[in-house]
Design an enzyme around this catalytic site. Structure first.
Site, short mmCIF file in Angstrom:
data_model
loop_
_atom_site.label_atom_id
_atom_site.label_comp_id
_atom_site.label_asym_id
_atom_site.label_seq_id
_atom_site.Cartn_x
_atom_site.Cartn_y
_atom_site.Cartn_z
CG HIS A 25 40.78 -41.94 52.55
ND1 HIS A 25 42.04 -41.97 51.99
CD2 HIS A 25 39.92 -41.75 51.52
CE1 HIS A 25 41.95 -41.81 50.68
NE2 HIS A 25 40.68 -41.69 50.37
CB THR A 26 38.81 -45.32 58.54
OG1 THR A 26 38.29 -46.38 57.71
CG2 THR A 26 37.84 -44.16 58.50
CG ASP A 27 43.04 -48.43 55.32
OD1 ASP A 27 42.96 -47.20 55.12
OD2 ASP A 27 43.55 -49.21 54.49
CG LEU A 81 35.98 -51.98 41.65
CD1 LEU A 81 35.20 -52.81 40.64
CD2 LEU A 81 35.10 -51.58 42.83
CB SER A 82 41.46 -53.36 45.69
OG SER A 82 42.73 -53.64 46.25
CG ASP A 111 42.52 -52.08 49.07
OD1 ASP A 111 41.41 -51.74 49.53
OD2 ASP A 111 43.21 -51.32 48.35
CE1 TYR A 167 44.60 -44.30 49.97
CE2 TYR A 167 46.94 -44.30 50.48
CZ TYR A 167 45.67 -44.80 50.68
OH TYR A 167 45.47 -45.78 51.62
#
Length: 343
Positions: free
Chosen positions: A19-21, A107-108, A156, A206
């Site tokens: 949650h930093t991107d 896992l995207s 991702d 999210y």
């Protein structure tokens, strides 16, 4: 120009930096072997035909004017639309989609599908993807944001397109600089274990967390939470104070993990995974009971560190296992693998 191509988009594991991107911070993901494969074959006419083999579902739509849809169809239609909007001349095609990456596992599978679709459609059309793959990552992110309805950042897509075997990526999402960091685990291992709670970014909390981060920026008078401090966070009302505290501390943990890996201190890397999970659970409030039970089971089995991966609210848990600890039943061993590519 080929009449049939295959492309593979890998899933990803984010070692640390969650949650930093989208807050223009730091993350450390890597691509894994499992992913999504798209086979594209040229057809006559002016349509795209798509067949999701694992779902036993089909779709067909005009190449020139894809209408919006939901679910997996949104990814296919959005990818076609965004590639055309970027100026690529695509051929009518029949697409077959399959994969060995569990959907909703954190896992995207989304980025795996987007990147495989892009490379397959471009390859079939004789179009070269951008030399700078970060541009293709941005296009895939637009598919997720504008067509699927998930306000994801670039993590991702960067992991799927820019990774290299044996390395994690240290990504600075403000500058978009990428650094390959050797992930030399020796006799240690990384595994993921599904929690049993299916994760869906578009349907989870999210997007609410992203809105809270924007509200925190407005309250602090800053452009992004990369510029926030722990002291500033303490001045905010709940829950904004906790959201900022997570982002600030998580960026610090990314840098600490890079240092731990450079010194071969895997025990410290495990401690940082634990600290990341505690922050995601308590400050970002992105966990669910099934995830907590999975983290507890992995720690009791001897993991040096364990944390949720992905957007949270379900999905998988990542664990770092010392040499003496066997992977539990159902766990998937993960290691840095190749990026998205034509096969």
């Amino acid at each position: 120009m080929p009449d049939r191509v295959r492309a593979h988009g890998p899933g990803r594991v984010n070692l640390i930096g969650e949650h930093t991107d989208y807050n223009l911070g730091l993350s450390m993901p890597f691509a894994i072997e499992r992913g999504v494969t798209v086979t594209a074959e040229a057809i006559d006419g002016d349509e795209i035909h798509a067949h999701a083999l694992d779902l036993h579902k089909r779709d067909a739509f005009p190449l020139a004017s894809p209408r919006r849809e939901r679910g997996w169809r949104a990814f296919v239609r959005g990818t076609v639309a965004e590639l055309r909007a970027a100026g690529y001349a695509l051929r009518p095609a029949a697409l077959e989609i399959t994969g060995d990456l569990p959907r909703g596992s954190g896992l995207s599978s989304s980025a795996a599908l987007e990147t495989a679709l892009c490379l397959a459609l471009l390859g079939l059309s004789g179009e070269a993807p951008p030399e700078d793959r970060r541009e293709l990552a941005k296009l895939c992110s637009r598919v997720e944001n504008d067509w699927v309805g998930a306000e994801t950042g670039l993590l991702d897509q960067f992991a799927a397109l820019l990774s290299s075997p044996g390395h994690a990526l240290r990504i600075d999402f403000r500058s978009l600089d990428v650094e390959s960091v050797p992930l030399d685990l020796g006799d240690w291992s990384l595994v993921t274990l599904e929690s049993g709670a299916r994760h869906s970014i578009a349907a989870s909390g999210y997007n609410q967390r992203r809105a809270e981060c924007r509200a925190a920026c407005e309250a602090l008078g800053i452009a992004c939470l990369r510029d926030a401090t722990a002291a500033a966070a303490a001045e905010l009302p709940a829950p904004l104070d906790r959201r900022v505290r997570h982002v600030v501390s998580e960026n610090e943990r990314v840098e600490a993990t890079v240092a731990a890996l450079e010194h071969g201190d895997l025990a410290e890397a495990g401690r940082l995974l634990d600290a990341s999970h505690a922050s995601l659970r308590d400050d970002y409030e992105a966990s669910v009971p099934e995830v907590e039970a999975t983290v507890k089971a992995l720690k009791e089995a001897g993991a040096a560190g364990a944390r949720m991966v992905g957007g949270g609210f379900g999905g998988s848990v990542l664990a770092l296992l010392p040499p003496s600890v066997a992977a539990p039943a159902g766990a998937l061993a993960v290691a840095p693998d190749e990026p998205a590519r034509l096969l």
